[in-house]
Design a protein around this motif. Structure first.
Motif, PDB file in Angstrom:
ATOM      1  N   ASP A 182     -39.514  15.893  22.844  1.00  0.00           N
ATOM      2  CA  ASP A 182     -40.065  15.131  24.052  1.00  0.00           C
ATOM      3  C   ASP A 182     -40.661  16.171  25.038  1.00  0.00           C
ATOM      4  OD1 ASP A 182     -37.847  15.886  25.397  1.00  0.00           O
ATOM      5  OD2 ASP A 182     -37.000  13.989  25.446  1.00  0.00           O
ATOM      6  N   GLU A 183     -41.017  15.899  26.204  1.00  0.00           N
ATOM      7  CA  GLU A 183     -41.403  17.099  27.224  1.00  0.00           C
ATOM      8  C   GLU A 183     -40.284  17.915  27.362  1.00  0.00           C
ATOM      9  OE1 GLU A 183     -45.245  15.089  29.597  1.00  0.00           O
ATOM     10  OE2 GLU A 183     -43.139  14.554  30.313  1.00  0.00           O
ATOM     11  N   SER A 184     -39.115  17.573  27.533  1.00  0.00           N
ATOM     12  CA  SER A 184     -38.120  18.759  27.824  1.00  0.00           C
ATOM     13  C   SER A 184     -38.054  19.658  26.798  1.00  0.00           C
ATOM     14  CB  SER A 184     -36.656  17.839  27.855  1.00  0.00           C
ATOM     15  OG  SER A 184     -36.249  17.401  26.386  1.00  0.00           O
ATOM     16  N   ALA A 185     -38.407  19.385  25.563  1.00  0.00           N
ATOM     17  CA  ALA A 185     -38.364  20.650  24.499  1.00  0.00           C
ATOM     18  C   ALA A 185     -39.688  21.033  23.935  1.00  0.00           C
ATOM     19  CB  ALA A 185     -37.680  20.005  23.077  1.00  0.00           C
ATOM     20  N   LEU A 186     -40.460  20.690  24.649  1.00  0.00           N
ATOM     21  CA  LEU A 186     -42.160  20.970  24.690  1.00  0.00           C
ATOM     22  C   LEU A 186     -42.384  22.734  24.689  1.00  0.00           C
ATOM     23  CD1 LEU A 186     -45.070  20.676  23.988  1.00  0.00           C
ATOM     24  CD2 LEU A 186     -45.532  19.773  26.251  1.00  0.00           C
ATOM     25  N   PRO A 187     -41.588  23.357  25.630  1.00  0.00           N
ATOM     26  CA  PRO A 187     -41.562  24.630  25.570  1.00  0.00           C
ATOM     27  C   PRO A 187     -41.201  25.285  24.248  1.00  0.00           C
ATOM     28  CG  PRO A 187     -40.966  23.833  27.777  1.00  0.00           C
ATOM     29  CD  PRO A 187     -40.873  22.756  26.758  1.00  0.00           C
ATOM     30  N   ALA A 188     -40.230  24.861  23.727  1.00  0.00           N
ATOM     31  CA  ALA A 188     -39.535  25.361  22.774  1.00  0.00           C
ATOM     32  C   ALA A 188     -40.225  25.202  21.187  1.00  0.00           C
ATOM     33  CB  ALA A 188     -38.171  24.745  22.337  1.00  0.00           C
ATOM     34  N   VAL A 189     -40.923  23.910  21.316  1.00  0.00           N
ATOM     35  CA  VAL A 189     -42.189  23.781  20.359  1.00  0.00           C
ATOM     36  C   VAL A 189     -42.974  24.691  20.086  1.00  0.00           C
ATOM     37  CG1 VAL A 189     -43.510  21.840  19.356  1.00  0.00           C
ATOM     38  CG2 VAL A 189     -41.443  21.171  19.863  1.00  0.00           C
ATOM     39  N   ALA A 190     -43.543  24.714  21.380  1.00  0.00           N
ATOM     40  CA  ALA A 190     -44.787  25.745  21.663  1.00  0.00           C
ATOM     41  C   ALA A 190     -44.367  27.033  21.350  1.00  0.00           C
ATOM     42  CB  ALA A 190     -45.271  25.466  22.904  1.00  0.00           C
ATOM     43  N   ALA A 191     -43.200  27.619  21.551  1.00  0.00           N
ATOM     44  CA  ALA A 191     -42.885  28.738  21.047  1.00  0.00           C
ATOM     45  C   ALA A 191     -42.560  29.006  19.382  1.00  0.00           C
ATOM     46  CB  ALA A 191     -41.640  29.272  21.777  1.00  0.00           C
ATOM     47  N   GLY A 239     -41.861  18.562  -1.366  1.00  0.00           N
ATOM     48  CA  GLY A 239     -41.168  20.254  -1.247  1.00  0.00           C
ATOM     49  C   GLY A 239     -40.156  20.001  -0.334  1.00  0.00           C
ATOM     50  N   THR A 240     -39.367  21.308  -0.121  1.00  0.00           N
ATOM     51  CA  THR A 240     -38.330  21.333   0.645  1.00  0.00           C
ATOM     52  C   THR A 240     -38.566  21.792   2.105  1.00  0.00           C
ATOM     53  OG1 THR A 240     -37.115  22.351  -1.378  1.00  0.00           O
ATOM     54  CG2 THR A 240     -35.875  22.830   0.711  1.00  0.00           C
ATOM     55  N   PRO A 241     -37.884  20.733   2.717  1.00  0.00           N
ATOM     56  CA  PRO A 241     -38.415  20.543   4.289  1.00  0.00           C
ATOM     57  C   PRO A 241     -37.091  21.167   4.984  1.00  0.00           C
ATOM     58  CG  PRO A 241     -37.350  18.399   3.812  1.00  0.00           C
ATOM     59  CD  PRO A 241     -37.224  19.399   2.505  1.00  0.00           C
ATOM     60  N   TYR A 242     -37.483  21.829   6.207  1.00  0.00           N
ATOM     61  CA  TYR A 242     -36.600  22.083   7.413  1.00  0.00           C
ATOM     62  C   TYR A 242     -37.196  21.409   8.714  1.00  0.00           C
ATOM     63  CZ  TYR A 242     -34.098  25.024  10.967  1.00  0.00           C
ATOM     64  OH  TYR A 242     -33.341  25.165  11.913  1.00  0.00           O
ATOM     65  N   SER A 243     -35.894  20.819   9.417  1.00  0.00           N
ATOM     66  CA  SER A 243     -36.460  20.128  10.446  1.00  0.00           C
ATOM     67  C   SER A 243     -35.783  20.591  11.881  1.00  0.00           C
ATOM     68  CB  SER A 243     -36.030  18.539  10.232  1.00  0.00           C
ATOM     69  OG  SER A 243     -34.900  18.298  10.032  1.00  0.00           O
ATOM     70  N   TRP A 244     -36.331  20.359  12.969  1.00  0.00           N
ATOM     71  CA  TRP A 244     -35.770  20.924  14.165  1.00  0.00           C
ATOM     72  C   TRP A 244     -36.181  19.796  14.958  1.00  0.00           C
ATOM     73  CZ3 TRP A 244     -37.756  21.328  18.958  1.00  0.00           C
ATOM     74  CH2 TRP A 244     -37.083  22.204  19.893  1.00  0.00           C
ATOM     75  N   VAL A 245     -35.368  19.086  15.666  1.00  0.00           N
ATOM     76  CA  VAL A 245     -35.378  17.711  16.403  1.00  0.00           C
ATOM     77  C   VAL A 245     -34.621  18.078  17.770  1.00  0.00           C
ATOM     78  CG1 VAL A 245     -34.981  15.225  16.638  1.00  0.00           C
ATOM     79  CG2 VAL A 245     -35.549  16.558  14.379  1.00  0.00           C
ATOM     80  N   ALA A 246     -35.408  17.856  19.038  1.00  0.00           N
ATOM     81  CA  ALA A 246     -34.775  18.032  20.294  1.00  0.00           C
ATOM     82  C   ALA A 246     -35.246  16.979  21.361  1.00  0.00           C
ATOM     83  CB  ALA A 246     -34.817  19.466  20.917  1.00  0.00           C
ATOM     84  N   GLY A 303     -29.741  17.752  21.686  1.00  0.00           N
ATOM     85  CA  GLY A 303     -29.849  16.589  22.389  1.00  0.00           C
ATOM     86  C   GLY A 303     -30.052  17.240  24.016  1.00  0.00           C
ATOM     87  N   TYR A 304     -31.216  17.578  24.362  1.00  0.00           N
ATOM     88  CA  TYR A 304     -31.330  18.433  25.704  1.00  0.00           C
ATOM     89  C   TYR A 304     -31.014  17.743  27.047  1.00  0.00           C
ATOM     90  CZ  TYR A 304     -34.084  22.444  23.510  1.00  0.00           C
ATOM     91  OH  TYR A 304     -34.549  23.187  22.710  1.00  0.00           O
ATOM     92  N   TRP A 305     -31.187  16.199  26.824  1.00  0.00           N
ATOM     93  CA  TRP A 305     -30.710  15.332  27.898  1.00  0.00           C
ATOM     94  C   TRP A 305     -30.043  14.106  27.471  1.00  0.00           C
ATOM     95  CZ3 TRP A 305     -33.720  11.132  29.654  1.00  0.00           C
ATOM     96  CH2 TRP A 305     -34.869  11.055  28.913  1.00  0.00           C
ATOM     97  N   ARG A 306     -29.654  13.512  28.142  1.00  0.00           N
ATOM     98  CA  ARG A 306     -28.904  11.985  27.904  1.00  0.00           C
ATOM     99  C   ARG A 306     -29.408  10.918  28.758  1.00  0.00           C
ATOM    100  NH1 ARG A 306     -22.938  11.960  26.853  1.00  0.00           N
ATOM    101  NH2 ARG A 306     -23.490  13.395  25.213  1.00  0.00           N
ATOM    102  N   LYS A 307     -30.102   9.994  28.468  1.00  0.00           N
ATOM    103  CA  LYS A 307     -30.397   9.144  29.499  1.00  0.00           C
ATOM    104  C   LYS A 307     -29.350   8.261  30.296  1.00  0.00           C
ATOM    105  CE  LYS A 307     -33.824   6.341  28.094  1.00  0.00           C
ATOM    106  NZ  LYS A 307     -34.803   5.274  27.424  1.00  0.00           N
ATOM    107  N   GLY A 308     -29.358   8.422  31.670  1.00  0.00           N
ATOM    108  CA  GLY A 308     -28.400   7.692  32.463  1.00  0.00           C
ATOM    109  C   GLY A 308     -27.406   8.866  32.804  1.00  0.00           C
ATOM    110  N   THR A 309     -27.470   9.930  32.351  1.00  0.00           N
ATOM    111  CA  THR A 309     -26.460  10.929  32.574  1.00  0.00           C
ATOM    112  C   THR A 309     -26.999  12.351  33.250  1.00  0.00           C
ATOM    113  OG1 THR A 309     -24.908  10.302  30.780  1.00  0.00           O
ATOM    114  CG2 THR A 309     -24.412  12.270  31.671  1.00  0.00           C
ATOM    115  N   THR A 310     -26.538  12.559  34.368  1.00  0.00           N
ATOM    116  CA  THR A 310     -27.172  13.776  34.676  1.00  0.00           C
ATOM    117  C   THR A 310     -26.557  15.203  34.147  1.00  0.00           C
ATOM    118  OG1 THR A 310     -25.407  14.347  36.518  1.00  0.00           O
ATOM    119  CG2 THR A 310     -26.973  12.733  37.156  1.00  0.00           C
ATOM    120  N   THR A 311     -27.204  15.973  34.505  1.00  0.00           N
ATOM    121  CA  THR A 311     -27.003  17.523  34.014  1.00  0.00           C
ATOM    122  C   THR A 311     -25.635  17.994  34.052  1.00  0.00           C
ATOM    123  OG1 THR A 311     -29.197  18.262  33.576  1.00  0.00           O
ATOM    124  CG2 THR A 311     -27.855  20.025  33.471  1.00  0.00           C
ATOM    125  N   ASP A 312     -25.464  17.703  35.598  1.00  0.00           N
ATOM    126  CA  ASP A 312     -24.040  18.106  36.331  1.00  0.00           C
ATOM    127  C   ASP A 312     -22.822  17.251  35.574  1.00  0.00           C
ATOM    128  OD1 ASP A 312     -25.088  20.142  38.233  1.00  0.00           O
ATOM    129  OD2 ASP A 312     -25.619  18.524  39.392  1.00  0.00           O
TER     130      ASP A 312
END
Length: 276
Positions: free
Chosen positions: A159-168, A223-230, A258-267
């Motif tokens: 999702d958008e939180s991991a978009l910078p990583a996907v772009a890189a 074929g043989t995959p490798y997956s990255w999910v965030a 899991g970059y973030w969790r719905k209903g839970t703050t980072t702190d």
């Protein structure tokens, strides 16, 4: 004792821009930045933000070895110490040395859902100070995208939180690598032009949590995959479960975060020591 592979950097904002209505790009500079390294891909760094009213974040002793940085940060007064968050190195530039970090926000206007990092990015201006903990070696333990050599094709989901990583990640894929990519954004106006030499088929989704259904309905390459999910934790787990149970992916060939969790703050996650 060997030197720590990570180092604290005292950085200052050089400039900011809205890449899309939901993404602010911040360029950072600072003394010693030529020592900073990045593996590219989903390279993680820690940023430390000042509290309102502070000119700079209160940091642990940054003059020596950063091996015990987390314990040193925890020992500081929570009401005063720099606000810690995990971000991706979007790009590390040379000549001149600049660290580029993208901040996902909920549109161009302030929102009640804005956290400290979003609020800081919205208001950041040239000269503002921020602390960064980053690696000194390109090969380091703070990135996860590590496809085995026998990988035939790559699956990326975020999702958008991991978009910078996907772009890189897309920028570092070898030429002609088959890649299937799903990215959730709030609005199609938040799509970005993603540079890659891979043969990437990119699907942009606007339904929050819609990634699992989209992947379930997709015809995947042989074929043989490798997956990255965030991204959001529950969505990530659902995608992983589908790939393992329904697609027979090897668990060892799935990197999920899991970059973030719905209903839970980072702190709250930091207090439970569950941050990425």
């Amino acid at each position: 004792m060997t030197a720590s592979p990570y180092h604290f950097f005292d950085c200052r904002v050089l400039r900011t821009e809205y890449v899309t209505p939901a993404m602010i790009r911040v360029a950072l500079g600072g003394a010693g930045l030529e020592r900073m390294a990045s593996a590219g891909r989903d390279q993680r760094i820690k940023i430390f933000l000042p509290h309102p009213g502070q000119d700079a974040p209160v940091m642990p002793d940054t003059s020596g070895d950063a091996a015990n940085w987390y314990a040193d940060w925890c020992a500081l007064d929570p009401d005063v110490r720099g606000i810690m968050r995990t971000y991706t190195t979007r790009e590390l530039r040379r000549d001149p040395d600049e660290l580029i970090v993208d901040f996902a926000v909920h549109g161009p206007a302030p929102s009640p859902s804005d956290g400290p990092a979003t609020s800081w990015a919205r208001n950041a201006g040239p000269g503002d100070r921020i602390g960064v903990l980053a690696p000194l070696d390109e090969e380091n333990g703070a990135y996860e995208f590590r496809p085995p050599q026998d990988t035939d094709w790559v699956l990326l989901a975020a999702d958008e939180s991991a978009l910078p990583a996907v772009a890189a990640i897309l920028e570092t894929l070898p030429p002609a690598t088959p890649a299937r990519v799903w990215i959730e954004v709030h609005d199609l106006a938040d799509k970005q032009e993603l540079r890659t030499k891979a043969e990437a088929e990119i699907t942009w989704l606007t339904e929050e949590g819609g990634t699992p259904a989209a992947i379930q309905a997709a015809e995947l390459p042989p074929g043989t995959p490798y997956s990255w999910v965030a991204g959001e934790s529950a969505t990530v787990k659902t995608v992983r479960r589908h790939l393992v149970r329904d697609r027979a992916f090897d668990r060892k060939r799935i990197c999920f975060s899991g970059y973030w969790r719905k209903g839970t703050t980072t702190d709250e996650l930091i207090d439970r020591n569950e941050t990425a």
